[in-house]
Design a protein around this motif. Structure first.
Motif, mmCIF file in Angstrom:
data_model
loop_
_atom_site.group_PDB
_atom_site.id
_atom_site.type_symbol
_atom_site.label_atom_id
_atom_site.label_comp_id
_atom_site.label_asym_id
_atom_site.label_seq_id
_atom_site.Cartn_x
_atom_site.Cartn_y
_atom_site.Cartn_z
ATOM 1 N N ASP A 62 17.533 -55.484 -99.592
ATOM 2 C CA ASP A 62 17.945 -56.712 -99.845
ATOM 3 C C ASP A 62 18.888 -57.431 -98.824
ATOM 4 O O ASP A 62 19.995 -57.045 -98.510
ATOM 5 C CB ASP A 62 19.107 -56.523 -101.251
ATOM 6 N N HIS A 63 18.402 -58.470 -98.032
ATOM 7 C CA HIS A 63 18.713 -59.044 -96.884
ATOM 8 C C HIS A 63 19.271 -60.655 -97.196
ATOM 9 O O HIS A 63 19.221 -61.224 -96.459
ATOM 10 C CB HIS A 63 17.705 -59.263 -96.038
ATOM 11 N N ILE A 64 19.662 -60.633 -98.591
ATOM 12 C CA ILE A 64 20.008 -61.959 -99.059
ATOM 13 C C ILE A 64 21.145 -62.578 -98.692
ATOM 14 O O ILE A 64 21.422 -63.589 -98.253
ATOM 15 C CB ILE A 64 19.967 -61.952 -100.506
ATOM 16 N N GLN A 65 22.245 -61.572 -98.217
ATOM 17 C CA GLN A 65 23.581 -61.957 -97.511
ATOM 18 C C GLN A 65 23.627 -62.067 -96.229
ATOM 19 O O GLN A 65 24.084 -62.520 -95.408
ATOM 20 C CB GLN A 65 24.624 -61.178 -98.219
ATOM 21 N N GLY A 66 22.587 -61.195 -95.540
ATOM 22 C CA GLY A 66 22.420 -61.213 -94.075
ATOM 23 C C GLY A 66 21.283 -62.118 -93.602
ATOM 24 O O GLY A 66 21.845 -62.299 -92.128
ATOM 25 N N TYR A 67 20.540 -62.501 -94.288
ATOM 26 C CA TYR A 67 19.375 -63.534 -93.589
ATOM 27 C C TYR A 67 20.142 -64.662 -92.991
ATOM 28 O O TYR A 67 21.074 -65.425 -93.409
ATOM 29 C CB TYR A 67 18.534 -64.033 -94.650
ATOM 30 N N GLY A 68 19.943 -64.959 -91.422
ATOM 31 C CA GLY A 68 20.441 -65.910 -90.898
ATOM 32 C C GLY A 68 21.741 -65.421 -90.319
ATOM 33 O O GLY A 68 22.463 -66.494 -89.470
ATOM 34 N N LYS A 69 22.080 -64.510 -90.409
ATOM 35 C CA LYS A 69 23.489 -64.115 -90.104
ATOM 36 C C LYS A 69 23.711 -62.551 -89.309
ATOM 37 O O LYS A 69 24.098 -62.596 -88.207
ATOM 38 C CB LYS A 69 24.766 -63.981 -91.161
ATOM 39 N N VAL A 70 22.729 -61.844 -89.929
ATOM 40 C CA VAL A 70 22.533 -60.397 -89.164
ATOM 41 C C VAL A 70 21.143 -60.336 -88.742
ATOM 42 O O VAL A 70 20.346 -60.449 -89.858
ATOM 43 C CB VAL A 70 23.179 -59.268 -90.205
ATOM 44 N N ALA A 71 20.789 -60.118 -87.691
ATOM 45 C CA ALA A 71 19.423 -60.078 -87.466
ATOM 46 C C ALA A 71 18.689 -58.961 -87.590
ATOM 47 O O ALA A 71 19.164 -57.673 -87.368
ATOM 48 C CB ALA A 71 19.064 -60.257 -85.693
ATOM 49 N N LEU A 72 17.627 -59.022 -88.475
ATOM 50 C CA LEU A 72 16.811 -57.584 -88.669
ATOM 51 C C LEU A 72 15.501 -57.992 -88.377
ATOM 52 O O LEU A 72 15.027 -59.063 -88.194
ATOM 53 C CB LEU A 72 16.875 -57.279 -90.062
#
Ligand SMILES: Cc1ncc(COP(=O)(O)O)c(C=O)c1O
Length: 385
Positions: free
Chosen positions: A178-188
């Motif tokens: 679940d990358h909903i809070q990380g998208y655009g802030k923490v690179a995966l």
């Protein structure tokens, strides 16, 4: 310039003007159904293709690995339910964490009622799982491991790359993030990190609500959640939300182009806010990771002798919008399951507010916010003395 300070960006973000303009254009001019054979349909289909490329680029996925959904909740539900159906002959064990978003936890709890077994990994006092616990929990019949990249209440960053490595080297389970809070802030990076499924949502990156995506790695079978028409390569039925998808694509593009600058600014505001709040009110405590660690945009802080919902309303009267815990829970009177998992003392559960930043926040908001919080807390303390 708005006359208020908005610090609830983990609940949702304001839609940027150029993104709103795209929505308007899609609704009034490029309004065709992408399934239609005529020119308007083809033009709409072309927009979807572009948005798929834009959303994919930020996670290093291929465009055909992106399936648009009605938001993050649907993406999480689809991932969990879909794997349970596709792999039901392989096993009925799922691993996730105790601090996931309610849309993920509820999907797991539904499967538990159907006889699936779910292991909820605990977290340490900063809100981070231990990889040893994950390794120990993996079993022959584990079909899915689902771990969020960034916690929506504390900003804790989970070690998803290391977790994926362990999952793939020790089991046959699929790995969902679940990358909903990380998208655009923490690179995966989906291609190199061994991520099979990933949930995304537009409204956390200055796009509209009600549109998101599930990344499904090429070759990974997944039972559709919604059946009907042949949209999204036959994997997710329903006429596409073309305006929302176009906006999501642009939001992803802007997030990608400005990621470094946005993250640096948010990190500065967050660390400054934390330092100044602790200086103004030394009894305050940061919940979750230290301000300089964790995601750049989320700060969770408790004040002794203060009820968070009272403080939230007092701050609102001063034109400052923050939240108690996560927005999805903030109308409930219970303590947040995330903060409970951190094993905090009761006063920290009761007095926790979440300050969350977006691309529009500026460093000069720090001073008025700190002054307002101090004034409110002092007022509340004076009432109880
Ligand atoms: C971590 C996380 N997962 C899932 C969701 C749900 O996404 P949506 O609001 O797009 O349904 C949210 C939204 O708050 C979230 O923060």
């Amino acid at each position: 310039m708005p006359s208020f300070i908005y610090l609830d960006n983990s609940a949702t973000t304001p839609v940027l003007p150029e993104i709103a303009a795209t929505v308007h254009k899609m609704l009034t001019e490029n309004f065709g159904n992408p399934s239609s054979l005529h020119g308007l349909g083809i033009a709409a289909e072309r927009v979807l293709t572009g948005a798929r490329r834009q959303v994919a680029a930020l996670i290093n996925a291929q465009p055909d690995e992106i399936y648009f959904t009605s938001g993050g909740t649907e993406a999480n539900n689809w991932a969990i339910w879909g794997v349970s159906r596709t792999r039901r002959r392989q096993g009925k064990h799922i691993i996730t964490t105790a601090v996931e978003h309610s849309s993920l936890l509820a999907a797991c709890q539904r499967l538990e009622r159907e006889g699936y077994e779910v292991t909820y990994l605990p977290v340490d006092s900063r809100g981070v799982i231990r990889l040893d616990d994950l390794e120990a929990a993996l079993r022959e019949d584990t079909i899915l491991v689902s771990i969020m990249s960034v916690n929506n209440e504390t900003g804790a960053i989970e070690p998803v790359a290391e977790a994926a490595r362990i999952v793939h080297s020790k089991s046959r389970a699929l790995f969902h993030v679940d990358h909903i809070q990380g998208y655009g802030k923490v690179a995966l990076d989906c291609r190199t990190m061994g991520i099979d499924l990933m949930s995304l949502s537009a409204h956390k990156i200055h796009g509209p609500k009600g549109v998101g995506a599930l990344y499904i790695k090429r070759g990974v079978p997944l039972e559709p959640l919604l059946v009907g028409g042949n949209q999204e390569a036959g994997r997710r039925a329903g006429t596409e939300n073309t305006a929302g998808i176009a906006a999501f694509g642009l939001a992803a593009d802007l997030a990608s182009a400005n990621m470094e600058a946005r993250v640096a600014t948010m990190r500065r505001i967050k660390t400054e806010l934390a330092a100044r709040l602790l200086q103004a009110i030394p009894e305050a405590r940061i919940n979750g990771p230290l301000a300089e660690e964790g995601a750049p945009h989320i700060l969770n802080v408790s004040f002794p002798g203060v009820r968070a919902e009272v403080l939230v309303h007092m701050l609102e009267e001063k034109g400052i919008f923050v939240s108690t815990g996560s927005a999805c829970h903030s109308r409930k009177q219970e303590a947040s399951h995330v903060l409970k998992a951190l094993n905090l003392e009761p006063w920290r559960l009761e007095g926790a507010i979440r300050i969350s930043l977006g691309a529009l926040n500026t460093l000069d908001e720090v001073e008025p916010v700190v002054a307002a919080v101090k004034e409110c807390v002092m007022e509340l303390w004076s009432l109880t003395k």
